[in-house]
Design a protein around this motif. Structure first.
Motif, PDB file in Angstrom:
ATOM      1  N   UNK A 205      84.830  50.000  57.171  1.00  0.00           N
ATOM      2  CA  UNK A 205      85.841  49.895  58.335  1.00  0.00           C
ATOM      3  C   UNK A 205      85.624  49.072  59.287  1.00  0.00           C
ATOM      4  N   UNK A 206      85.883  47.875  59.084  1.00  0.00           N
ATOM      5  CA  UNK A 206      85.692  46.657  60.104  1.00  0.00           C
ATOM      6  C   UNK A 206      86.483  46.817  61.408  1.00  0.00           C
ATOM      7  N   UNK A 207      87.569  47.378  61.353  1.00  0.00           N
ATOM      8  CA  UNK A 207      88.219  47.553  62.604  1.00  0.00           C
ATOM      9  C   UNK A 207      88.193  48.906  63.399  1.00  0.00           C
TER      10      UNK A 207
ATOM     11  N   UNK B 117      82.408  57.069  60.498  1.00  0.00           N
ATOM     12  CA  UNK B 117      83.152  57.412  59.378  1.00  0.00           C
ATOM     13  C   UNK B 117      84.699  57.940  59.921  1.00  0.00           C
ATOM     14  N   UNK B 118      85.631  57.337  59.065  1.00  0.00           N
ATOM     15  CA  UNK B 118      87.047  57.352  59.547  1.00  0.00           C
ATOM     16  C   UNK B 118      87.609  58.460  58.799  1.00  0.00           C
ATOM     17  N   UNK B 119      86.972  59.157  57.890  1.00  0.00           N
ATOM     18  CA  UNK B 119      87.633  60.220  57.087  1.00  0.00           C
ATOM     19  C   UNK B 119      88.072  61.405  58.031  1.00  0.00           C
TER      20      UNK B 119
ATOM     21  N   UNK C 216      84.494  67.326  57.118  1.00  0.00           N
ATOM     22  CA  UNK C 216      83.946  65.936  57.672  1.00  0.00           C
ATOM     23  C   UNK C 216      83.809  65.925  59.051  1.00  0.00           C
ATOM     24  N   UNK C 217      84.770  66.445  59.744  1.00  0.00           N
ATOM     25  CA  UNK C 217      84.812  66.551  61.377  1.00  0.00           C
ATOM     26  C   UNK C 217      83.686  67.186  61.862  1.00  0.00           C
ATOM     27  N   UNK C 218      83.292  68.151  61.286  1.00  0.00           N
ATOM     28  CA  UNK C 218      82.201  68.965  61.624  1.00  0.00           C
ATOM     29  C   UNK C 218      80.755  68.287  61.486  1.00  0.00           C
TER      30      UNK C 218
ATOM     31  N   UNK D 150      94.693  51.534  57.598  1.00  0.00           N
ATOM     32  CA  UNK D 150      93.809  52.774  57.791  1.00  0.00           C
ATOM     33  C   UNK D 150      94.188  53.823  57.114  1.00  0.00           C
ATOM     34  N   UNK D 151      95.518  53.991  57.134  1.00  0.00           N
ATOM     35  CA  UNK D 151      96.331  55.111  56.665  1.00  0.00           C
ATOM     36  C   UNK D 151      97.088  54.491  55.364  1.00  0.00           C
TER      37      UNK D 151
END
Length: 256
Positions: free
Chosen positions: A16-18, A45-47, A52-54, A223-224
Motif C-alpha cells: 500500500x504505497x499511498x 495494514x489497510x485491511x 484485524x482492527x484489534x 484502495x477499495x
C-alpha cells in the motif's frame, strides 16, 4: 533535543504505497532538514474488520508504549486524533513528554461525530495536548469551537507540496508525453479511490455537461476494489470519456 516519537495509524508499505504517504513525506522532510532522530511507530495494514482492527491497533499500542519507555525522545507527535492520539496520550502519561496531535480531517469531521462517547474521548485528548496541528483553517476552528481547545495552542499548518516533483511544465509537451489529446478539456482526479473522496459524483456529473471535448482521468490507488468496480460500471453506462489509471503504473511527466 534528542528525538521525536512519531505515532501514526497510516503509513506506506510495499503493498500500500499511498496508505498514509503524506505522513512518510513529513517524516522524510524532517530527516532531510534536521539532525533530530525520529522513532516512527506506525500501522501499515489497510485491511478492515474487527479481528484485524484489534490486532493491528493492539500492536500499535504495545509498540508505542515500548518505545515510550526505551527510546530517548523529547516530544510525541501523533497523526490523527483517534486511536493514535489516545495512544499518544498514554505515552505522554508514561514518559512525561509533551504530546502534539495533528488532525487531518476525517478524525474530526467523521470519527469524533460518530457517537457521544467518541466525541467526549476526542475532546479529552485534545485538551490534554501541548499543541494541536490542524491541516486547514476549518479544522482548526472546529477543534477550538467544538472541543473547547485553547486557541493559543492550535496551529494551522497546511499539507506541503514538494515543488521539486510538482511544478508547472509546458502543457502541450506534457499532453504529448502522456498520450493525451492536445486539444480539448481534461478533468483530473488524483487521490485514493474511496467513497469519501466523491469520485462517484464527479463521474456522474459528466452526463450533465453540454461539452463534447471533456476527458476525465481518475488517477489513484485502488484502495477499495468494490468501489472501483462500481465506478467503472457507472463510467461504462455513460457516453463520457473516463479513464482509470493506477497511480503507481502511470508515467510521470517530469523534466528530462
Amino acid at each position: 533535543m534528542q528525538g521525536v516519537l512519531v505515532i501514526s495509524n497510516m503509513y506506506p508499505s510495499r503493498k500500500g504505497k499511498s496508505f498514509g504517504s503524506f505522513v512518510k513525506v513529513h517524516v522524510d522532510a524532517f530527516r532531510r532538514h534536521t539532525s533530530i532522530k525520529q522513532f516512527v511507530v506506525a500501522n501499515t495494514d489497510q485491511r478492515k474488520g474487527l479481528p484485524v482492527l484489534i490486532r493491528k491497533y493492539g500492536s500499535l499500542l504495545l509498540r508505542s508504549l515500548w518505545y515510550s519507555i526505551r527510546k530517548p525522545f523529547d516530544v510525541i507527535h501523533a497523526h490523527y486524533l483517534f486511536p493514535t492520539g489516545f495512544i499518544g496520550l498514554l505515552c505522554h502519561w508514561i514518559s512525561g513528554k509533551p504530546l502534539v496531535v495533528t488532525v487531518h480531517g476525517s478524525d474530526v469531521n467523521k470519527l469524533a461525530r460518530k457517537n457521544s462517547l467518541l466525541s467526549k474521548i476526542s475532546g479529552f485528548i485534545l485538551r490534554r495536548t501541548s499543541a494541536v496541528i490542524a491541516v486547514s483553517r476549518d479544522l482548526g476552528e472546529k477543534v477550538v469551537n467544538e472541543f473547547g481547545v485553547d486557541r493559543g495552542k492550535v496551529h494551522v499548518i497546511n499539507m506541503g507540496v514538494d515543488t521539486d516533483i510538482f511544478m508547472p511544465l509546458d502543457r502541450d509537451e506534457c499532453r504529448e508525453r502522456l498520450g493525451l489529446p492536445l486539444k480539448g478539456r481534461v478533468v483530473l482526479f488524483v487521490g485514493n479511490i474511496i467513497p469519501s473522496k466523491g469520485v462517484y459524483y464527479l463521474i456522474e456529473s459528466l452526463k450533465d455537461l453540454e461539452l463534447d471535448d471533456v476527458k476525465c482521468i481518475i488517477l489513484g490507488a485502488p484502495v477499495d476494489e468494490e468501489y472501483l468496480r462500481t465506478l467503472r460500471g457507472l463510467a461504462e453506462s455513460m457516453d463520457s470519456d473516463v479513464e482509470f489509471l493506477d497511480l503507481y503504473r502511470t508515467l510521470r511527466c517530469q523534466p528530462g
